[in-house]
Write an enzyme that holds these catalytic residues in place. Structure first.
Site, PDB file in Angstrom:
ATOM      1  N   ALA A 295      52.648  34.010  28.497  1.00 41.23           N
ATOM      2  CA  ALA A 295      52.333  34.052  29.927  1.00 41.23           C
ATOM      3  C   ALA A 295      52.243  35.495  30.387  1.00 41.23           C
ATOM      4  O   ALA A 295      53.085  36.325  30.021  1.00 41.23           O
ATOM      5  CB  ALA A 295      53.402  33.306  30.730  1.00 41.23           C
ATOM      6  N   CYS A 296      51.220  35.800  31.172  1.00 40.12           N
ATOM      7  CA  CYS A 296      51.024  37.127  31.747  1.00 40.12           C
ATOM      8  C   CYS A 296      51.077  38.181  30.627  1.00 40.12           C
ATOM      9  O   CYS A 296      50.311  38.096  29.674  1.00 40.12           O
ATOM     10  CB  CYS A 296      52.053  37.374  32.841  1.00 40.12           C
ATOM     11  SG  CYS A 296      51.629  38.712  33.978  1.00 40.12           S
ATOM     12  N   ALA A 297      51.973  39.161  30.691  1.00 41.63           N
ATOM     13  CA  ALA A 297      52.048  40.168  29.642  1.00 41.63           C
ATOM     14  C   ALA A 297      52.470  39.573  28.306  1.00 41.63           C
ATOM     15  O   ALA A 297      52.184  40.149  27.245  1.00 41.63           O
ATOM     16  CB  ALA A 297      53.013  41.278  30.051  1.00 41.63           C
ATOM     17  N   MET A 324      48.705  31.672  29.543  1.00 37.99           N
ATOM     18  CA  MET A 324      48.886  31.342  30.957  1.00 37.99           C
ATOM     19  C   MET A 324      48.727  32.606  31.783  1.00 37.99           C
ATOM     20  O   MET A 324      49.469  33.576  31.592  1.00 37.99           O
ATOM     21  CB  MET A 324      50.273  30.741  31.200  1.00 37.99           C
ATOM     22  CG  MET A 324      50.504  29.388  30.571  1.00 37.99           C
ATOM     23  SD  MET A 324      52.143  28.773  31.034  1.00 37.99           S
ATOM     24  CE  MET A 324      52.122  27.152  30.274  1.00 37.99           C
TER      25      MET A 324
END
Length: 560
Positions: A295-297, A324
């Site tokens: 997710a994200c980073a 995500m």
């Protein structure tokens, strides 16, 4: 594109900033420089300025006579109270404010400023306009009513909370009641244990919640910027419990909160640590490969890991990847990024290397200014003008449980946004190996949020196109966090999907079909097809080589 606001609609609160700004930062001197540019422009174009000043004067005269010149955007909750429309004093004040905002915007748009300067000016003046909104004054009708109803107690409570935030919250209004939550008690409470630990992370394995489990495990990789338990909030929002109840073996990474001693931890350090955790996950479950979710980073981290494994010819360790709200293509168009020149980027690197880390509180401030009316002025009114406690909201508690970034990783992220290296083969080197995502021929599932101001959905869409293999992309009708926390049963949830991923996000959007409900069941069916055969759950957590240690949520999550 669909659902565009009409061209004459007044702007919503400022939402110009994104993930790049949180990593790069925003210097006050740059904002002041833009204000000086505006002041000089007023002198350089006196006729232009006088025309707009006269127009504003004419509108204010009509407002004083009682004319309603501007409609309030129905999505703007600041002026939802009927008093703003029914009371002559408040109606005139609001109309004067809207007239000033609109005329100032027209003055900037019709000026001779270069396009970049106009974009900077709109950014700064929108932030300034939001700050000066009449809803933020003590005369806010909600504040006046509360003052009368409480016999003046709301005033003293508000002043007390203002003083407390000045002393203990860096001067920003508190967003959440911190006494309502405890990690390991009513947050991050799913039973499990730490089964592996290295210097950078703890690996948590969860106890089964189904009669049978799929053989291939799922390894969740959260962003390094926040703590992992966004995936394990309350029982009704826990993504971890959703996977467990549906037969998946679930592991999750809990990143260590670094300090100045860890300034040399870069992206390669995190990829190497994650590979060790993945190998432990494979050994514990006796599975030759795992399904990765980032997710994200964390999505950038699992992409870098897969590229590294592909270069080593070990990609067989991974079966599929889920992303995500993750950016792999870092091109984002934002007026705020016009402030991020070479000097700004180098200054940001220098500051974090001098300190050893980028403090999470610094990033939190920038994130708050991404949506100032939602994340700053809303709490200004609630906490100080109304004298109320901030709400007990688990997502905001997690959001305020800040972490730090080591200087080396911060520098890597700055370079990632500067050079956009994953868009061309070999542009990024991790652990000594060049990365080519097109050669990562694994099935992938990507999720974006249409209202995401941190990782804009079109950038997430372009990121999905960088991947090799079979790709699936879903666009949730939510923002950054709500796109992740999207459990079934939410009557407002919906998503867009089209089987064909064209090169243009806008073309994909127009071809996509709307589906009601959460995207979680869609992902569940997809991941179950890639999780192997079902079998009896493992009798115990860990293994002889990787014995269970502390109970979940472990120790790293508690490091402040």
């Amino acid at each position: 594109m669909r659902d565009k606001p009409s061209t004459g609609a007044l702007p919503l609160p400022a939402t110009f900033m994104n993930a790049q700004n949180a990593v790069v930062g925003l210097r006050g001197r740059d904002l002041l420089s833009t204000l000086r540019t505006l002041a000089l422009q007023g002198i350089k174009q006196p006729v232009h300025s006088a025309r707009h000043a006269l127009a504003l004067g004419g509108q204010l005269g009509r407002v004083l006579l009682g004319d309603t010149l501007h409609k309030v955007n129905p999505q703007d909750a600041r002026f939802a109270d009927p008093t703003w429309q029914l009371n002559p004093f408040y109606r005139r004040g609001l109309q004067a404010y809207l007239s000033w905002q609109k005329q100032l915007g027209s003055w900037i748009d019709e000026s001779s400023l270069p396009a970049d300067d106009r974009a900077r000016a709109r950014f700064v003046t929108t932030l300034l306009g939001d700050a000066l909104a009449p809803s933020n004054s003590p005369l806010n009708p909600l504040a006046v009513k509360e003052l009368l109803n409480s016999g003046g107690a709301s005033l003293f409570k508000g002043l007390g909370q203002l003083l407390d935030d000045l002393l203990h919250n860096d001067g920003l209004p508190s967003q959440v009641s911190k006494q309502a939550f405890e990690v390991g008690h009513n947050l991050a409470a799913t039973p499990g244990a730490v089964v592996f630990r290295n210097e950078l992370l703890e690996l948590i394995q969860y106890q089964p919640m189904s009669e049978k489990q799929y053989q291939r495990p799922l390894l969740i990789v959260p962003p390094q910027i926040n703590k992992y338990y966004i995936f394990d909030l309350s029982n009704d929002k826990s993504f971890v419990q959703y996977t467990l109840k549906n037969g998946l073996q679930c592991f999750i990474v809990s990143w260590r909160n670094p300090d100045a001693r860890h300034r040399e931890w870069g992206l390669s350090s995190y990829v190497q640590a994650l590979e060790e955790a993945m190998d432990a996950c494979r050994a514990i479950t006796a599975s030759k490969d795992v399904n990765l979710l980032g997710a994200c980073a964390g999505g950038l981290t699992i992409a870098a890991l897969q590229g590294h494994l592909q270069a080593k010819r070990q990609l067989r360790k991974v079966a599929s990847a889920t992303y995500m709200v993750s950016l792999l293509d870092s091109q984002i168009d934002s007026p705020a990024m016009l402030f991020a020149d070479e000097q700004t980027l180098e200054a940001a690197k220098r500051r974090s290397y001098q300190r050893g880390v980028l403090d999470g509180r610094d990033m939190a401030r920038v994130f708050a200014w991404m949506r100032p009316n939602d994340l700053i002025w809303n709490y200004w009114v609630n906490n100080y003008l109304l004298g109320k406690q901030p709400p007990a909201f688990d997502i905001l508690y997690w959001n305020n449980d800040c972490t730090r970034l080591p200087a080396a990783l911060h520098g890597d992220l700055l370079d990632f946004f500067k050079y956009n290296p994953l868009t061309h083969p070999g542009g990024l080197e991790v652990c000594g190996t060049p990365i080519d995502l097109q050669k990562v021929s694994l099935d992938s599932f990507s999720v974006a949020g249409i209202n995401d101001h941190i990782t804009p959905w079109d950038s997430v869409y372009r990121s999905a196109l960088l991947l090799g293999g079979s790709r699936r992309f879903i666009l949730s009708n939510s923002g950054h966090i709500q796109s992740i926390l999207n459990p079934p049963g939410n009557p407002k949830a919906s998503f867009l999907e089209s089987p064909k991923l064209s090169g243009d996000p806008r073309a994909w959007y127009h071809d996509a079909q709307k589906h009601e409900g959460s995207w979680w069941p869609q992902w569940l069916a997809w991941i179950q097809q890639r999780s192997g055969e079902q079998r009896q759950p493992l009798s115990a957590l860990g293994s002889p080589r990787y014995p269970a240690m502390e109970a979940a949520p472990g120790t790293y999550v508690h490091v402040r």
